[in-house]
Design a protein around this motif. Structure first.
Motif, PDB file in Angstrom:
ATOM      1  N   ILE A 114     102.075  21.533  -2.815  1.00  0.00           N
ATOM      2  CA  ILE A 114     101.554  20.572  -3.769  1.00  0.00           C
ATOM      3  C   ILE A 114     101.339  19.214  -3.108  1.00  0.00           C
ATOM      4  O   ILE A 114     102.013  18.860  -2.130  1.00  0.00           O
ATOM      5  CB  ILE A 114     102.476  20.421  -4.993  1.00  0.00           C
ATOM      6  CG1 ILE A 114     103.785  19.704  -4.619  1.00  0.00           C
ATOM      7  CG2 ILE A 114     102.756  21.769  -5.626  1.00  0.00           C
ATOM      8  CD1 ILE A 114     104.594  19.257  -5.834  1.00  0.00           C
ATOM      9  N   ALA A 115     100.387  18.476  -3.646  1.00  0.00           N
ATOM     10  CA  ALA A 115     100.146  17.088  -3.237  1.00  0.00           C
ATOM     11  C   ALA A 115     100.235  16.224  -4.477  1.00  0.00           C
ATOM     12  O   ALA A 115      99.652  16.560  -5.523  1.00  0.00           O
ATOM     13  CB  ALA A 115      98.775  16.938  -2.590  1.00  0.00           C
ATOM     14  N   VAL A 116     100.985  15.136  -4.384  1.00  0.00           N
ATOM     15  CA  VAL A 116     101.166  14.251  -5.531  1.00  0.00           C
ATOM     16  C   VAL A 116     100.950  12.805  -5.115  1.00  0.00           C
ATOM     17  O   VAL A 116     101.177  12.429  -3.966  1.00  0.00           O
ATOM     18  CB  VAL A 116     102.578  14.394  -6.145  1.00  0.00           C
ATOM     19  CG1 VAL A 116     102.800  15.795  -6.697  1.00  0.00           C
ATOM     20  CG2 VAL A 116     103.664  14.025  -5.139  1.00  0.00           C
ATOM     21  N   SER A 152      97.428  23.206  -1.702  1.00  0.00           N
ATOM     22  CA  SER A 152      96.853  24.163  -2.639  1.00  0.00           C
ATOM     23  C   SER A 152      96.699  23.588  -4.036  1.00  0.00           C
ATOM     24  O   SER A 152      95.795  23.961  -4.776  1.00  0.00           O
ATOM     25  CB  SER A 152      97.744  25.414  -2.727  1.00  0.00           C
ATOM     26  OG  SER A 152      97.974  25.992  -1.473  1.00  0.00           O
ATOM     27  N   LEU A 153      97.609  22.688  -4.395  1.00  0.00           N
ATOM     28  CA  LEU A 153      97.691  22.200  -5.762  1.00  0.00           C
ATOM     29  C   LEU A 153      97.807  20.677  -5.727  1.00  0.00           C
ATOM     30  O   LEU A 153      98.782  20.134  -5.208  1.00  0.00           O
ATOM     31  CB  LEU A 153      98.922  22.821  -6.435  1.00  0.00           C
ATOM     32  CG  LEU A 153      99.055  22.818  -7.950  1.00  0.00           C
ATOM     33  CD1 LEU A 153      97.828  23.433  -8.610  1.00  0.00           C
ATOM     34  CD2 LEU A 153     100.317  23.566  -8.362  1.00  0.00           C
ATOM     35  N   ILE A 154      96.796  19.983  -6.263  1.00  0.00           N
ATOM     36  CA  ILE A 154      96.739  18.525  -6.217  1.00  0.00           C
ATOM     37  C   ILE A 154      96.893  17.977  -7.631  1.00  0.00           C
ATOM     38  O   ILE A 154      96.128  18.326  -8.531  1.00  0.00           O
ATOM     39  CB  ILE A 154      95.399  18.049  -5.633  1.00  0.00           C
ATOM     40  CG1 ILE A 154      95.192  18.608  -4.223  1.00  0.00           C
ATOM     41  CG2 ILE A 154      95.320  16.529  -5.621  1.00  0.00           C
ATOM     42  CD1 ILE A 154      93.779  18.414  -3.689  1.00  0.00           C
ATOM     43  N   VAL A 175      93.187  23.419  -5.963  1.00  0.00           N
ATOM     44  CA  VAL A 175      93.018  23.203  -7.398  1.00  0.00           C
ATOM     45  C   VAL A 175      93.549  21.820  -7.753  1.00  0.00           C
ATOM     46  O   VAL A 175      94.624  21.426  -7.292  1.00  0.00           O
ATOM     47  CB  VAL A 175      93.766  24.272  -8.220  1.00  0.00           C
ATOM     48  CG1 VAL A 175      93.767  23.920  -9.697  1.00  0.00           C
ATOM     49  CG2 VAL A 175      93.128  25.633  -8.020  1.00  0.00           C
ATOM     50  N   ILE A 176      92.802  21.089  -8.562  1.00  0.00           N
ATOM     51  CA  ILE A 176      93.254  19.797  -9.073  1.00  0.00           C
ATOM     52  C   ILE A 176      93.810  19.995 -10.479  1.00  0.00           C
ATOM     53  O   ILE A 176      93.125  20.541 -11.349  1.00  0.00           O
ATOM     54  CB  ILE A 176      92.101  18.783  -9.120  1.00  0.00           C
ATOM     55  CG1 ILE A 176      91.565  18.498  -7.715  1.00  0.00           C
ATOM     56  CG2 ILE A 176      92.556  17.481  -9.790  1.00  0.00           C
ATOM     57  CD1 ILE A 176      90.288  17.674  -7.707  1.00  0.00           C
ATOM     58  N   CYS A 178      87.281  24.194  -9.702  1.00  0.00           N
ATOM     59  CA  CYS A 178      88.431  23.699  -8.949  1.00  0.00           C
ATOM     60  C   CYS A 178      89.418  22.876  -9.758  1.00  0.00           C
ATOM     61  O   CYS A 178      90.375  22.338  -9.188  1.00  0.00           O
ATOM     62  CB  CYS A 178      87.966  22.869  -7.741  1.00  0.00           C
ATOM     63  SG  CYS A 178      87.260  21.261  -8.209  1.00  0.00           S
ATOM     64  N   ALA A 179      89.222  22.751 -11.080  1.00  0.00           N
ATOM     65  CA  ALA A 179      90.065  21.805 -11.819  1.00  0.00           C
ATOM     66  C   ALA A 179      90.594  22.377 -13.122  1.00  0.00           C
ATOM     67  O   ALA A 179      89.906  23.129 -13.823  1.00  0.00           O
ATOM     68  CB  ALA A 179      89.294  20.516 -12.097  1.00  0.00           C
TER      69      ALA A 179
END
Length: 409
Positions: free
Chosen positions: A127-129, A183-185, A216-217, A245-246
């Motif tokens: 994940i990205a936060v 993978s997950l933003i 994916v956002i 993608c969202a």
């Protein structure tokens, strides 16, 4: 002997707002004579009553439940069609965004969906936060065992990609590098806690990045109703390519005062598929059907009333009132010499603590000296240290009184 889930044991300390409540409670016990003076601008809870159109819809739905011919039992787990259609029409089609009613999943609130959405992604998804960040995004992934180890000295998790949001970049994150392999933003605009916003070209860049890198956002748009600038996007689906993608999460809590009534929804387009062609729409529907019995009928009827002509006028008047509180707080802090942002397209005001004071020390100073409660920025992540959040969701009197007291410092 049974064992506890070890992922939960990795969670550091209390949940942020539980810690705030604990400290305020302890202060009141020590100072019962000052407990009644406390002005609470910490947790983003609304204070105005439900709009009359919403209340009338609730009463009408309750009356329906009292008659055999109109009584309803379990709600459809994905939401009643009347609400899903209203959402698709007013929140998306009216802004030129393509969302179909059957892509709207009605729930009991954005917080639940923000925490649960990670369940449909692989255990090794990185994940990205943003940093600072709404704690639920990270904590729910900690519970899932996805974040690695916690470094107490830095406040960072080893397997999380952090995107610092600082005064230098206007509190908006920069795209992850080409080797980030996320993978997950998680994105939230208008932002909680900083009040920052994002324009359409920059949001389009995030969509393009996600499509290019197979990410994916998760787009938290809980505060979109507070956007005043007509040039700013309200939904990620206003961007080209977002349907592949969202995922977008929204709430009725802040736009219509449903914090105690509980209603929200998540949009998962049918076009969103993983590397193997698996439909994320289908997975979320499967998860929803297994773990959720549907939001109550009376609450969904109340949600439908929000989209009526009268409901829109009444809820917009409430939003305008909260934003006037934001203006009072923002201008009052600026005139007192504080460095502040937010509060113009968002109900949160983000201020820099004075004289290098830490976030929690400033919390204690405001509580002890002038009985004002806010939220320490460090509770939202390492980049929040040295900052403090105030909300505009109090009464007009509380906003004015808080500024008067803070200026007195």
């Amino acid at each position: 002997m049974f064992k506890a889930n070890e992922a939960y044991l990795k969670l550091p300390g209390n949940y942020l707002f539980s810690e705030i409540a604990s400290r305020v409670s302890e202060y009141c016990e020590r100072n019962p004579d000052k407990a009644g003076r406390i002005v609470r601008l910490g947790i983003g809870d609304v204070t105005q009553p439900l709009a009359p159109a919403v209340v009338e819809a609730l009463h009408a739905a309750v009356d329906e439940m009292a008659e055999a011919q109109s009584f309803r039992g379990y709600a459809p787990d994905l939401g009643y069609d009347f609400l899903r259609q209203a959402i698709a029409e007013h929140d998306f089609a009216a802004r030129g965004a393509l969302v179909y009613p059957d892509e709207v999943f009605v729930s009991d609130g954005a917080k639940s969906d923000s925490g649960n959405i990670q369940e449909i992604f692989s255990a090794d998804a990185r994940i990205a936060v943003c940093d600072p960040v709404y704690p639920v995004y990270v904590d729910s992934n900690v519970m899932a065992g996805r974040t690695g180890t916690y470094d107490a000295s830095t406040g960072l998790w080893s397997d999380v990609t952090y995107m610092p949001c600082t005064q230098q970049n206007g509190f908006t994150p920069e795209l992850p590098g080409p080797d980030a392999d996320v993978s997950l933003i998680y994105l939230c605009f208008p932002n909680n806690p900083t009040g920052a916003v994002i324009d359409k070209p920059h949001l389009q860049a995030w969509v393009d990045y996600a499509n290019e890198h197979g990410a994916v956002i998760v787009y938290d748009a809980a505060y979109e109703a507070y956007i005043a600038d007509p040039m700013l996007p309200h939904s990620i689906y206003e961007c080209n390519g977002a349907r592949t993608c969202a995922i977008e999460i929204r709430s009725f809590s802040k736009n219509a005062g449903f914090t105690g009534t509980r209603l929200g929804y998540t949009v998962v387009p049918r076009d969103l598929k993983d590397a193997n062609g698996v439909s994320m729409h289908g997975l979320w529907a499967r998860r929803h059907g297994t773990k959720f019995n549907g939001a109550p009928y009376i609450v969904q009827r109340a949600g439908e009333a929000v989209y009526s002509e009268r409901g829109r006028c009444e809820t917009q008047a409430q939003i305008s009132s909260y934003m006037e509180n934001a203006r009072i707080i923002l201008e009052g802090l600026r005139s007192a010499g504080y460095t502040v942002s937010g509060g113009e397209n968002a109900p949160y005001i983000w201020l820099k603590t004075p004289d290098g004071c830490s976030s929690w020390d400033f919390f204690d100073q405001l509580l002890e000296s002038v009985q004002v409660v806010g939220t320490p920025g460090s509770g939202f992540g390492p980049s929040g240290e040295g900052y403090f959040r105030l909300t505009a969701f109090g009464t007009r009197e509380s906003a004015q009184e808080a500024i008067r007291r803070i200026r007195a410092l």
